[in-house]
Design a protein around this motif. Structure first.
Motif, PDB file in Angstrom:
ATOM      1  N   THR A 302       8.365  14.868   0.227  1.00 37.52           N
ATOM      2  CA  THR A 302       9.782  14.609   1.487  1.00 37.52           C
ATOM      3  C   THR A 302      10.474  13.228   1.164  1.00 37.52           C
ATOM      4  OG1 THR A 302       8.333  14.755   3.132  1.00 37.52           O
ATOM      5  CG2 THR A 302       9.549  13.368   3.696  1.00 37.52           C
ATOM      6  N   GLU A 303       9.955  12.366   0.023  1.00 35.05           N
ATOM      7  CA  GLU A 303      11.413  11.446  -0.696  1.00 35.05           C
ATOM      8  C   GLU A 303      12.013  11.916  -1.619  1.00 35.05           C
ATOM      9  OE1 GLU A 303       9.950   7.947  -4.078  1.00 35.05           O
ATOM     10  OE2 GLU A 303       9.150   7.485  -1.766  1.00 35.05           O
ATOM     11  N   ASN A 304      11.524  12.886  -2.244  1.00 35.61           N
ATOM     12  CA  ASN A 304      12.540  13.561  -3.366  1.00 35.61           C
ATOM     13  C   ASN A 304      13.842  14.896  -2.715  1.00 35.61           C
ATOM     14  OD1 ASN A 304      11.088  12.834  -5.424  1.00 35.61           O
ATOM     15  ND2 ASN A 304       9.585  14.021  -5.316  1.00 35.61           N
ATOM     16  N   LYS A 305      13.195  15.433  -1.492  1.00 40.52           N
ATOM     17  CA  LYS A 305      13.901  16.173  -0.813  1.00 40.52           C
ATOM     18  C   LYS A 305      15.032  14.919  -0.484  1.00 40.52           C
ATOM     19  CE  LYS A 305      10.660  19.498   0.321  1.00 40.52           C
ATOM     20  NZ  LYS A 305      10.081  20.591   1.117  1.00 40.52           N
ATOM     21  N   LEU A 306      14.396  13.949   0.425  1.00 34.47           N
ATOM     22  CA  LEU A 306      15.441  13.277   0.698  1.00 34.47           C
ATOM     23  C   LEU A 306      16.864  12.649  -0.245  1.00 34.47           C
ATOM     24  CD1 LEU A 306      13.566  10.988   3.515  1.00 34.47           C
ATOM     25  CD2 LEU A 306      15.160  12.521   4.225  1.00 34.47           C
ATOM     26  N   LEU A 307      16.487  12.575  -1.390  1.00 36.33           N
ATOM     27  CA  LEU A 307      16.939  11.735  -2.544  1.00 36.33           C
ATOM     28  C   LEU A 307      17.621  13.054  -2.456  1.00 36.33           C
ATOM     29  CD1 LEU A 307      14.355   9.985  -4.438  1.00 36.33           C
ATOM     30  CD2 LEU A 307      16.002   8.601  -3.070  1.00 36.33           C
ATOM     31  N   SER A 308      17.020  13.769  -3.096  1.00 34.89           N
ATOM     32  CA  SER A 308      18.084  15.000  -3.014  1.00 34.89           C
ATOM     33  C   SER A 308      19.501  15.846  -2.327  1.00 34.89           C
ATOM     34  CB  SER A 308      17.835  16.493  -3.293  1.00 34.89           C
ATOM     35  OG  SER A 308      18.263  18.137  -3.230  1.00 34.89           O
ATOM     36  N   CYS A 309      19.293  14.990  -0.992  1.00 35.85           N
ATOM     37  CA  CYS A 309      20.437  15.318   0.197  1.00 35.85           C
ATOM     38  C   CYS A 309      20.989  14.269   0.419  1.00 35.85           C
ATOM     39  CB  CYS A 309      19.072  14.992   1.783  1.00 35.85           C
ATOM     40  SG  CYS A 309      20.812  15.440   3.048  1.00 35.85           S
ATOM     41  N   TYR A 310      21.011  12.940  -0.165  1.00 34.11           N
ATOM     42  CA  TYR A 310      21.785  11.564  -0.223  1.00 34.11           C
ATOM     43  C   TYR A 310      22.406  12.134  -1.878  1.00 34.11           C
ATOM     44  CZ  TYR A 310      17.950   9.355   2.358  1.00 34.11           C
ATOM     45  OH  TYR A 310      17.109   9.084   2.892  1.00 34.11           O
ATOM     46  N   ASP A 311      22.079  12.810  -2.511  1.00 38.19           N
ATOM     47  CA  ASP A 311      22.599  12.533  -3.661  1.00 38.19           C
ATOM     48  C   ASP A 311      23.633  13.863  -3.588  1.00 38.19           C
ATOM     49  OD1 ASP A 311      23.858  12.790  -6.168  1.00 38.19           O
ATOM     50  OD2 ASP A 311      22.142  14.508  -6.953  1.00 38.19           O
ATOM     51  N   SER A 312      23.446  14.841  -2.660  1.00 37.05           N
ATOM     52  CA  SER A 312      24.558  16.006  -2.388  1.00 37.05           C
ATOM     53  C   SER A 312      25.769  15.121  -1.445  1.00 37.05           C
ATOM     54  CB  SER A 312      23.891  17.202  -1.931  1.00 37.05           C
ATOM     55  OG  SER A 312      23.237  17.201  -1.561  1.00 37.05           O
ATOM     56  N   GLN A 313      24.775  14.700  -0.205  1.00 34.40           N
ATOM     57  CA  GLN A 313      25.648  14.496   1.086  1.00 34.40           C
ATOM     58  C   GLN A 313      26.484  13.510   1.326  1.00 34.40           C
ATOM     59  OE1 GLN A 313      25.631  16.488   3.352  1.00 34.40           O
ATOM     60  NE2 GLN A 313      24.581  18.466   2.219  1.00 34.40           N
ATOM     61  N   ILE A 314      26.246  12.082   0.568  1.00 35.66           N
ATOM     62  CA  ILE A 314      26.753  11.239   0.406  1.00 35.66           C
ATOM     63  C   ILE A 314      28.087  11.586  -0.221  1.00 35.66           C
ATOM     64  CG2 ILE A 314      26.415   8.516   0.447  1.00 35.66           C
ATOM     65  CD1 ILE A 314      23.925   8.827   1.012  1.00 35.66           C
ATOM     66  N   THR A 315      29.207  10.945  -0.622  1.00 37.32           N
ATOM     67  CA  THR A 315      30.602  10.991  -0.879  1.00 37.32           C
ATOM     68  C   THR A 315      30.948  10.267  -1.718  1.00 37.32           C
ATOM     69  OG1 THR A 315      31.873  10.920   0.961  1.00 37.32           O
ATOM     70  CG2 THR A 315      31.333  13.152   0.039  1.00 37.32           C
ATOM     71  N   PRO A 317      30.443   7.008  -4.077  1.00 35.07           N
ATOM     72  CA  PRO A 317      29.587   6.468  -5.268  1.00 35.07           C
ATOM     73  C   PRO A 317      28.981   5.206  -4.862  1.00 35.07           C
ATOM     74  CG  PRO A 317      31.764   7.477  -5.492  1.00 35.07           C
ATOM     75  CD  PRO A 317      32.249   6.981  -4.708  1.00 35.07           C
ATOM     76  N   ILE A 318      29.474   4.188  -4.356  1.00 32.49           N
ATOM     77  CA  ILE A 318      28.554   3.213  -4.328  1.00 32.49           C
ATOM     78  C   ILE A 318      27.475   3.159  -2.723  1.00 32.49           C
ATOM     79  CG2 ILE A 318      28.557   0.404  -3.829  1.00 32.49           C
ATOM     80  CD1 ILE A 318      31.451   0.205  -4.545  1.00 32.49           C
ATOM     81  N   LYS A 319      27.987   3.937  -2.094  1.00 34.64           N
ATOM     82  CA  LYS A 319      27.399   4.399  -1.116  1.00 34.64           C
ATOM     83  C   LYS A 319      25.387   5.212  -1.318  1.00 34.64           C
ATOM     84  CE  LYS A 319      26.467   5.977   3.580  1.00 34.64           C
ATOM     85  NZ  LYS A 319      27.402   6.562   4.850  1.00 34.64           N
ATOM     86  N   ARG A 320      25.797   6.041  -1.871  1.00 37.47           N
ATOM     87  CA  ARG A 320      25.535   6.695  -2.434  1.00 37.47           C
ATOM     88  C   ARG A 320      23.997   6.642  -3.324  1.00 37.47           C
ATOM     89  NH1 ARG A 320      28.872  10.308  -4.469  1.00 37.47           N
ATOM     90  NH2 ARG A 320      28.674  10.249  -6.466  1.00 37.47           N
ATOM     91  N   PHE A 321      24.245   5.509  -3.844  1.00 35.22           N
ATOM     92  CA  PHE A 321      24.333   4.973  -5.594  1.00 35.22           C
ATOM     93  C   PHE A 321      23.348   4.042  -4.436  1.00 35.22           C
ATOM     94  CE2 PHE A 321      23.039   0.944  -7.835  1.00 35.22           C
ATOM     95  CZ  PHE A 321      22.269   1.356  -8.845  1.00 35.22           C
TER      96      PHE A 321
END
Length: 414
Positions: A302-315, A317-321
């Motif tokens: 579940t944590e990995n899926k959330l990380l994948s979502c953050y990486d693709s959905q948050i545009t 850069p600083i916020k995504r990082f």
């Protein structure tokens, strides 16, 4: 030897809950105390003591733990899930380890020592945080409260859990105040004032909301219930109306077609709201893509899926990082159980809360504790932090001791 161990055992519990907020500074001591309790437990437990946990809420909580273990083992993800399952065991284990303790005080009621430990722990955490704040203010030469970096850096533990501890402390002191004059009343009033002031100073919104809801719940207990229910209803309507008015830019909020609504700035501009909005949007996307699940995909998955979502959905850069670096979880225990262990785990957790409420509904304090559990579970994964497991264990202990009070009253009536 047994008499000596029986005398020491309750104070080990008191010390454990006293030092929980200082876990980052004395990390080994809570684990040492847990080991002492585990080793001592077989020597002081009586067969009759196990009757204390023969209540349906504990059976369901045990079933939840057993299901999490079974589900994880069958799916072959025990190693990945053990860190979270272990914390569920801590909460359940603390409740079981507490059953040999028979401390009762006319002022504190049942579970007197652990309640005293919560109050002392809260005051110690406040003193430590204020001391840090003074040092940081002196070093920086500036003064700021609320969401300022000075406050965040000075707090002994996360604001959410410090607010939870203060809420526990206020609730215990409130219930311990006697209607007639009692010398301890002044101390409890002072404790309530200190914790309330601290909650305001650190701007703990969830603690403030929790206390307001507990105040409403309190209206359903005691004498003149009809009047109290009317007051509670008026307060709820007033708060709802205030939120509705604040959501609109228009001086005439009843006409939504003339003026577009905007989000409540007081809420939307806070970092915690933005964080959870992003996280819950990703959770909704995952649920939408994968559909209904009985058994979930595991806590680590579940944590990995959330990380994948953050990486693709948050545009940004600083916020995504930041989201990827912090590895933000679901920030909702109900959603976490559903995604990680499926609908069965979610159902068992909800049934535990419902059955516990039915068992202790006539008593204010345990009902308030369950309300706190629900509110914090909606905003935090309480079983992802060891401190969360300790405090859930405290809530379960209160449920057990309160259920005993109900059982004793029923026996006396018959």
């Amino acid at each position: 030897m047994r008499i000596l161990l029986s005398a020491i055992y309750p104070y080990a519990f008191l010390l454990l809950y006293l030092i929980i907020p200082f876990d980052n500074y004395i990390r080994a001591l809570p684990n040492i105390l847990l080991i002492i309790l585990l080793v001592t437990f077989p020597f002081i437990i009586k067969k009759s003591d196990f009757k204390k946990i023969k209540i349906l809420p504990i059976a369901i909580f045990t079933l939840l733990f057993a299901y999490l273990c079974f589900n994880s083992l069958v799916a072959g993800r025990w190693t990945e899930d053990f860190n979270i399952i272990k914390k569920v065991l801590i909460a359940l284990g603390l409740a079981i380890l507490y059953i040999p303790v028979t401390d009762f005080d006319s002022t504190w009621g049942r579970a007197a020592k652990i309640k005293m430990a919560i109050i002392l722990s809260s005051l110690a955490a406040i003193a430590f945080s204020v001391y840090n704040f003074v040092l940081i203010t002196d070093a920086t030469g500036s003064f700021a409260l609320g969401n300022s970096p000075q406050v965040v850096e000075s707090l002994l533990i996360d604001r959410l859990y410090l607010g939870l501890l203060s809420t526990f402390s206020i609730l215990i002191s409130f219930q311990s105040i006697k209607k007639d004059f009692h010398p301890n009343n002044n101390y409890h009033l002072a404790n309530i004032f200190i914790n309330l002031l601290f909650i305001v100073l650190i701007a703990s919104k969830i603690a403030g909301i929790s206390l307001f809801i507990l105040l409403l719940i309190r209206q359903f207990y005691g004498q003149r219930k009809a009047w109290k229910m009317i007051i509670a209803g008026i307060a709820i309507v007033a708060i709802g109306g205030l939120v509705f008015l604040m959501k609109s830019e228009s001086p005439n909020p009843l006409d939504p077609d003339k003026n577009p609504k905007t989000s409540l700035a007081l809420i939307e501009n806070t970092r915690t709201y933005e964080l959870r909005a992003v996280v819950w949007e990703c959770v909704a996307n995952i649920i939408s893509e994968e559909g209904f699940t009985w058994t979930g995909d595991g806590f680590e998955a579940t944590e990995n899926k959330l990380l994948s979502c953050y990486d693709s959905q948050i545009t940004e850069p600083i916020k995504r990082f930041n989201f990827l670096n912090q590895k933000y979880n679901t920030h909702n225990q109900f959603l976490d159980f559903y995604l990680s262990a499926g609908f069965i785990a979610l159902l068992l957790f909800v049934v535990f809360i419902v059955v516990s409420f039915i068992t202790v509904r006539k008593q204010f304090v345990p009902t308030a504790m369950l309300a706190i559990l629900i509110m914090y579970s909606f905003l935090e994964n309480v079983f992802h932090r060891q401190i969360g497991a300790y405090y859930i264990g405290f809530i379960v202990i209160i449920i057990i001791t309160s259920a005993l009070t109900v059982e004793n009253k029923n026996i006396n009536r018959t």
